[in-house]
Write a protein that holds these residues in place. Structure first.
Motif, PDB file in Angstrom:
ATOM      1  N   PRO A  75       0.813  -1.226   0.000  1.00 49.53           N
ATOM      2  CA  PRO A  75       0.000   0.000   0.000  1.00 49.53           C
ATOM      3  C   PRO A  75       0.843   1.272   0.000  1.00 49.53           C
ATOM      4  N   ALA A  76       2.111   1.178   0.444  1.00 51.75           N
ATOM      5  CA  ALA A  76       2.969   2.378   0.459  1.00 51.75           C
ATOM      6  C   ALA A  76       3.243   2.899  -0.950  1.00 51.75           C
ATOM      7  N   LEU A  77       2.931   2.082  -1.979  1.00 53.86           N
ATOM      8  CA  LEU A  77       3.152   2.511  -3.371  1.00 53.86           C
ATOM      9  C   LEU A  77       1.984   3.311  -3.929  1.00 53.86           C
ATOM     10  N   LYS A  78       0.847   3.265  -3.242  1.00 55.94           N
ATOM     11  CA  LYS A  78      -0.369   3.881  -3.787  1.00 55.94           C
ATOM     12  C   LYS A  78      -0.164   5.373  -4.040  1.00 55.94           C
ATOM     13  N   GLY A  79      -0.562   5.816  -5.224  1.00 56.95           N
ATOM     14  CA  GLY A  79      -0.453   7.237  -5.563  1.00 56.95           C
ATOM     15  C   GLY A  79       0.957   7.694  -5.886  1.00 56.95           C
ATOM     16  N   THR A  80       1.921   6.779  -5.953  1.00 58.47           N
ATOM     17  CA  THR A  80       3.306   7.155  -6.268  1.00 58.47           C
ATOM     18  C   THR A  80       3.596   6.829  -7.737  1.00 58.47           C
ATOM     19  N   PRO A  81       4.671   7.404  -8.294  1.00 60.74           N
ATOM     20  CA  PRO A  81       5.029   7.089  -9.696  1.00 60.74           C
ATOM     21  C   PRO A  81       5.559   5.665  -9.868  1.00 60.74           C
ATOM     22  N   GLY A  82       5.663   4.906  -8.775  1.00 62.52           N
ATOM     23  CA  GLY A  82       6.116   3.513  -8.879  1.00 62.52           C
ATOM     24  C   GLY A  82       4.971   2.541  -9.070  1.00 62.52           C
ATOM     25  N   ASP A  83       3.734   3.015  -8.913  1.00 62.72           N
ATOM     26  CA  ASP A  83       2.601   2.093  -9.056  1.00 62.72           C
ATOM     27  C   ASP A  83       2.414   1.756 -10.533  1.00 62.72           C
ATOM     28  N   THR A  84       1.989   0.525 -10.808  1.00 65.28           N
ATOM     29  CA  THR A  84       1.961   0.073 -12.208  1.00 65.28           C
ATOM     30  C   THR A  84       0.932  -1.046 -12.377  1.00 65.28           C
ATOM     31  N   PRO A  85       0.347  -1.179 -13.575  1.00 63.22           N
ATOM     32  CA  PRO A  85      -0.690  -2.209 -13.769  1.00 63.22           C
ATOM     33  C   PRO A  85      -0.169  -3.643 -13.636  1.00 63.22           C
ATOM     34  N   VAL A  86      -1.020  -4.481 -13.035  1.00 65.19           N
ATOM     35  CA  VAL A  86      -0.759  -5.915 -12.898  1.00 65.19           C
ATOM     36  C   VAL A  86      -1.954  -6.630 -13.534  1.00 65.19           C
ATOM     37  N   LEU A  87      -1.683  -7.518 -14.505  1.00 70.10           N
ATOM     38  CA  LEU A  87      -2.775  -8.172 -15.231  1.00 70.10           C
ATOM     39  C   LEU A  87      -2.750  -9.671 -14.976  1.00 70.10           C
ATOM     40  N   VAL A  88      -3.923 -10.235 -14.639  1.00 68.60           N
ATOM     41  CA  VAL A  88      -4.009 -11.654 -14.323  1.00 68.60           C
ATOM     42  C   VAL A  88      -4.868 -12.350 -15.380  1.00 68.60           C
ATOM     43  N   PHE A  89      -4.302 -13.385 -16.011  1.00 65.19           N
ATOM     44  CA  PHE A  89      -5.001 -14.158 -17.042  1.00 65.19           C
ATOM     45  C   PHE A  89      -5.142 -15.587 -16.518  1.00 65.19           C
ATOM     46  N   GLU A  90      -6.339 -16.148 -16.656  1.00 67.74           N
ATOM     47  CA  GLU A  90      -6.583 -17.449 -16.036  1.00 67.74           C
ATOM     48  C   GLU A  90      -7.270 -18.396 -17.005  1.00 67.74           C
ATOM     49  N   GLY A  91      -6.807 -19.652 -17.031  1.00 66.88           N
ATOM     50  CA  GLY A  91      -7.416 -20.669 -17.887  1.00 66.88           C
ATOM     51  C   GLY A  91      -8.570 -21.358 -17.180  1.00 66.88           C
ATOM     52  N   ALA A  92      -9.351 -22.169 -17.940  1.00 70.02           N
ATOM     53  CA  ALA A  92     -10.510 -22.866 -17.367  1.00 70.02           C
ATOM     54  C   ALA A  92     -10.058 -23.944 -16.385  1.00 70.02           C
ATOM     55  N   GLU A  93      -8.921 -24.576 -16.685  1.00 68.19           N
ATOM     56  CA  GLU A  93      -8.444 -25.663 -15.819  1.00 68.19           C
ATOM     57  C   GLU A  93      -7.478 -25.120 -14.780  1.00 68.19           C
ATOM     58  N   PRO A  94      -7.706 -25.442 -13.483  1.00 72.72           N
ATOM     59  CA  PRO A  94      -6.777 -24.925 -12.469  1.00 72.72           C
ATOM     60  C   PRO A  94      -5.380 -25.520 -12.623  1.00 72.72           C
ATOM     61  N   GLY A  95      -4.375 -24.788 -12.187  1.00 67.73           N
ATOM     62  CA  GLY A  95      -2.995 -25.255 -12.291  1.00 67.73           C
ATOM     63  C   GLY A  95      -2.072 -24.322 -11.543  1.00 67.73           C
ATOM     64  N   GLY A  96      -0.870 -24.141 -12.077  1.00 68.34           N
ATOM     65  CA  GLY A  96       0.126 -23.284 -11.436  1.00 68.34           C
ATOM     66  C   GLY A  96       0.025 -21.842 -11.904  1.00 68.34           C
ATOM     67  N   THR A  97       0.965 -21.013 -11.412  1.00 70.22           N
ATOM     68  CA  THR A  97       0.968 -19.582 -11.756  1.00 70.22           C
ATOM     69  C   THR A  97       2.360 -19.175 -12.212  1.00 70.22           C
ATOM     70  N   MET A  98       2.386 -18.417 -13.326  1.00 72.35           N
ATOM     71  CA  MET A  98       3.646 -17.853 -13.807  1.00 72.35           C
ATOM     72  C   MET A  98       3.560 -16.330 -13.744  1.00 72.35           C
ATOM     73  N   LEU A  99       4.636 -15.691 -13.275  1.00 73.31           N
ATOM     74  CA  LEU A  99       4.716 -14.219 -13.273  1.00 73.31           C
ATOM     75  C   LEU A  99       5.728 -13.797 -14.335  1.00 73.31           C
ATOM     76  N   VAL A 100       5.359 -12.807 -15.159  1.00 70.75           N
ATOM     77  CA  VAL A 100       6.293 -12.297 -16.172  1.00 70.75           C
ATOM     78  C   VAL A 100       6.410 -10.780 -16.023  1.00 70.75           C
ATOM     79  N   LEU A 101       7.653 -10.310 -15.846  1.00 73.04           N
ATOM     80  CA  LEU A 101       7.933  -8.876 -15.720  1.00 73.04           C
ATOM     81  C   LEU A 101       8.614  -8.355 -16.974  1.00 73.04           C
ATOM     82  N   GLY A 102       8.052  -7.310 -17.586  1.00 77.50           N
ATOM     83  CA  GLY A 102       8.771  -6.534 -18.599  1.00 77.50           C
ATOM     84  C   GLY A 102       9.100  -5.182 -17.994  1.00 77.50           C
ATOM     85  N   GLY A 103      10.075  -4.492 -18.585  1.00 80.68           N
ATOM     86  CA  GLY A 103      10.324  -3.115 -18.152  1.00 80.68           C
ATOM     87  C   GLY A 103      10.980  -2.940 -16.800  1.00 80.68           C
ATOM     88  N   THR A 104      11.662  -3.981 -16.303  1.00 82.74           N
ATOM     89  CA  THR A 104      12.490  -3.767 -15.103  1.00 82.74           C
ATOM     90  C   THR A 104      13.523  -2.688 -15.415  1.00 82.74           C
TER      91      THR A 104
END
Ligand SMILES: [Zn+2]
Length: 377
Positions: free
Chosen positions: A53-82
């Motif tokens: 929450p300390a990031l709220k309203g700061t220039p460091g806040d950035t969109p996070v998008l979650v895409f989910e398939g019909a079948e449950p499974g694991g989770t992968m995180l992908v970062l661009g723009g580091t």
């Protein structure tokens, strides 16, 4: 006296004109320029501040998008723009977010990981503030930023940056390098808060596999490479074999234990995720390059790099065709797909099955813009 005053006024007016023109030329990207048009499989769009929450309203806040398939499974995180001056990382994350249709498991994408870094350019590098691609339905503008967070947002730099885990000492400016800031501090500097939020996201979302997309100059030894945390080395090896089968050669580099603050080290040490980082060769950030403009970012062709290659000075293959953005994004997308396939083989109950992504050959033939939506501005 009078004529002196007149001259002073003329100088002042000219200086004011220069300042106004420079400000327009180097105006920082606004948050609305962090465009992303998610694929229909988006199930949740949130912000990084949800994980700190300390990031709220700061220039460091950035969109996070979650895409989910019909079948449950694991989770992968992908970062661009580091590092916002490594364009294939951000562009590949955008291609992923705008095309992926997971069949099993989830993929979480942060296309502009260091949002602050997208608001400025490194002084004296001559980089453009953005580049533009043709899409099937119009033009898409993508910001091109700097390696570090904007000093306007995090100031002053310490003389020496002492990272928080082992007290490793680096040059003061590295305090604004997101990839030296992990695991981060909840109420630290802006860059440290961003790092903390990403580490928290990995824990809270129980991310199985985490990927940080980068580029490096063609004369840098770690290139066309998967840098893998100790626990992720088997996964990286199987991924490299998968990639080899589709004609994409990637080296494997173990994450050095002594290098602190890096994603591939601290994500692996501080969470249960398998942490990897991909590198592709970008002449626009190299020291040998000539003219630096949008064309160099997109076609990756530079006569000085060709010369260096003919003398055996590069760590990557480099011909007249250069290393175009489409090829570099193709390597990243192919590596993400191969990583998901390999993880699913090793842990079927936490499988991540991704469809909808272009292949390496499709990206190289059709270009990156073919897989992006046009800008709405
Ligand atoms: Zn980088």
């Amino acid at each position: 006296m009078r004529s002196h005053r007149a001259q002073d006024w003329i100088v002042l007016v000219l200086a004011a004109i220069v300042v106004v023109l420079s400000a327009a030329r180097f105006a920082p990207a606004s948050p609305t320029s962090l465009e992303v048009y998610p694929s229909p499989s988006l199930t949740r769009q949130t912000w990084l501040s949800d994980y700190n929450p300390a990031l709220k309203g700061t220039p460091g806040d950035t969109p996070v998008l979650v895409f989910e398939g019909a079948e449950p499974g694991g989770t992968m995180l992908v970062l661009g723009g580091t590092h916002p001056d490594e364009p294939a990382g951000c562009a590949a994350a955008l291609v992923l977010a705008e095309n992926v249709m997971p069949e099993q498991g989830r993929v979480i994408v942060i296309p502009y990981a260091n949002a602050s870094g997208f608001t400025h350019n490194l002084p004296q590098e001559g980089h453009p503030s953005h580049y533009t691609l043709d899409t099937p339905n119009g033009r898409r503008t993508i910001p091109y930023g700097a390696r570090l967070s904007n000093p306007v947002h995090q100031w002053p730099d310490p003389t020496v940056y002492v990272e928080s885990v082992r007290g490793q000492k680096l040059a003061g400016v590295e305090a604004r390098n997101l990839n030296r800031a992990y695991p981060g501090l909840q109420n630290g500097t802006l860059t440290s808060k961003v790092a903390y939020a990403i580490t928290s996201l990995i824990r809270e979302e129980q991310v199985d596999v985490s990927v940080d997309l980068h580029e490096s100059s063609p004369e840098y030894p770690v290139n066309n490479a998967i840098v893998a945390h100790d626990r992720a080395l088997d996964l990286a090896a199987i991924t490299a074999v998968e990639l080899e089968l589709s004609g994409v050669a990637m080296n494997i580099e173990p994450s050095p234990e002594s290098l602190r603050g890096f994603s591939h080290r601290e994500w692996g040490d501080n969470t249960d995720t398998y942490a990897v980082l991909f590198e592709s060769p970008n002449p626009a950030q190299g020291r040998l390059r000539g003219k630096t403009d949008e064309q160099l970012i997109i076609d990756g062709q530079d006569p000085m790099y060709l010369k260096a290659s003919s003398r055996g000075r590069l760590y990557v293959p480099y011909t007249e065709e250069g290393t175009p953005l489409a090829m570099r994004v193709g390597r990243h997308i192919a590596s993400i797909a191969a990583l998901a396939t390999s993880h699913t083989m090793l842990a079927p109950d936490r499988g991540i099955v991704l469809s909808g992504l272009p292949t390496y050959d499709e990206l190289v033939s059709n270009g990156v813009g073919a897989y992006l939506s046009p800008s709405e501005r």
